[in-house]
Each structure stands twice: as C-alpha cells, then as structure tokens.
Scaffold this motif. Sequence first.
Motif, PDB file in Angstrom:
ATOM      1  N   TYR A   9     -21.571  27.971 -13.403  1.00  0.00           N
ATOM      2  CA  TYR A   9     -20.628  27.047 -14.032  1.00  0.00           C
ATOM      3  C   TYR A   9     -19.210  27.296 -13.527  1.00  0.00           C
ATOM      4  O   TYR A   9     -18.457  26.367 -13.288  1.00  0.00           O
ATOM      5  N   SER A  57     -21.236  22.514 -18.866  1.00  0.00           N
ATOM      6  CA  SER A  57     -22.518  22.563 -19.547  1.00  0.00           C
ATOM      7  C   SER A  57     -22.935  21.184 -20.054  1.00  0.00           C
ATOM      8  O   SER A  57     -24.090  20.774 -19.899  1.00  0.00           O
ATOM      9  N   ARG A  58     -22.001  20.463 -20.661  1.00  0.00           N
ATOM     10  CA  ARG A  58     -22.307  19.111 -21.168  1.00  0.00           C
ATOM     11  C   ARG A  58     -22.673  18.171 -20.026  1.00  0.00           C
ATOM     12  O   ARG A  58     -23.616  17.383 -20.142  1.00  0.00           O
ATOM     13  N   ILE A  59     -21.936  18.255 -18.921  1.00  0.00           N
ATOM     14  CA  ILE A  59     -22.221  17.381 -17.771  1.00  0.00           C
ATOM     15  C   ILE A  59     -23.599  17.710 -17.195  1.00  0.00           C
ATOM     16  O   ILE A  59     -24.398  16.798 -16.927  1.00  0.00           O
ATOM     17  N   GLU A 113     -19.945  13.327 -13.369  1.00  0.00           N
ATOM     18  CA  GLU A 113     -21.344  13.619 -13.073  1.00  0.00           C
ATOM     19  C   GLU A 113     -21.598  13.535 -11.568  1.00  0.00           C
ATOM     20  O   GLU A 113     -22.230  14.416 -10.985  1.00  0.00           O
ATOM     21  N   SER A 163     -26.099  19.085 -18.715  1.00  0.00           N
ATOM     22  CA  SER A 163     -27.105  18.641 -19.695  1.00  0.00           C
ATOM     23  C   SER A 163     -27.361  17.141 -19.588  1.00  0.00           C
ATOM     24  O   SER A 163     -28.514  16.697 -19.666  1.00  0.00           O
ATOM     25  N   ARG A 164     -26.295  16.361 -19.404  1.00  0.00           N
ATOM     26  CA  ARG A 164     -26.470  14.909 -19.233  1.00  0.00           C
ATOM     27  C   ARG A 164     -27.247  14.603 -17.955  1.00  0.00           C
ATOM     28  O   ARG A 164     -28.133  13.745 -17.950  1.00  0.00           O
ATOM     29  N   GLY A 201     -17.777  24.803 -21.097  1.00  0.00           N
ATOM     30  CA  GLY A 201     -18.437  23.897 -22.029  1.00  0.00           C
ATOM     31  C   GLY A 201     -18.571  22.499 -21.472  1.00  0.00           C
ATOM     32  O   GLY A 201     -19.611  21.848 -21.635  1.00  0.00           O
ATOM     33  N   GLU A 202     -17.530  22.022 -20.807  1.00  0.00           N
ATOM     34  CA  GLU A 202     -17.589  20.688 -20.207  1.00  0.00           C
ATOM     35  C   GLU A 202     -18.606  20.654 -19.072  1.00  0.00           C
ATOM     36  O   GLU A 202     -19.375  19.699 -18.948  1.00  0.00           O
ATOM     37  N   SER A 228     -30.867  15.546 -18.641  1.00  0.00           N
ATOM     38  CA  SER A 228     -31.522  14.637 -19.593  1.00  0.00           C
ATOM     39  C   SER A 228     -31.827  13.279 -18.980  1.00  0.00           C
ATOM     40  O   SER A 228     -32.758  12.601 -19.400  1.00  0.00           O
TER      41      SER A 228
END
Length: 80
Positions: free
Chosen positions: A34, A50-52, A14, A54-55, A47-48, A58
């Motif tokens: 990305y 995107s997840r990072i 992150e 998103s975290r 995808g990874e 959030s």
Amino acid sequence: MGGGDIDRVVGYREVQVISFMLRYYAEHCRSPTYREVMAATGITSEGEVSRIVSRIVSRGIASRGKPGRRPKAKGEDETC
C-alpha cells in the motif's frame, strides 16, 4: 450501457492504481505494498488505498493473493 455494466465503471484513482499495480508486478514479480501505491499515485492514506483495492477486487478486475514474492519454480527464469 446495460444495468450490469455499471459495476465495471471505474474512476480515475482506480485506473491509476490498476495501471501502477500492473507495471509494478511486471517489473518486480510481486504486487506493490500500500505504501508503494501511495508513493506512486499521490494517495495520502493507506485506508484510501485499501478502499480502492477493495473496490477493484469486488468488481472482479483483480484478485487478492498472498502477500510477498511468489516462489520461483526450479529452473524458472526471472520473468514473472
């Protein structure tokens, strides 16, 4: 550390992504794609990333905007 502070804890990836995004935006006046994040950080999947992202969003560290370059106002200089 209080109970609410745990939501602010971020990992190495992150921090790596946030740092790159800040540097990239300062230079290009837009957020990186990305794929650009992947190339700069060594992350191997969208995808990874995107997840990072998103975290990060959030946790309130960053927000999502519209993709692409923001329009310059009339008379605005080239700085972001």
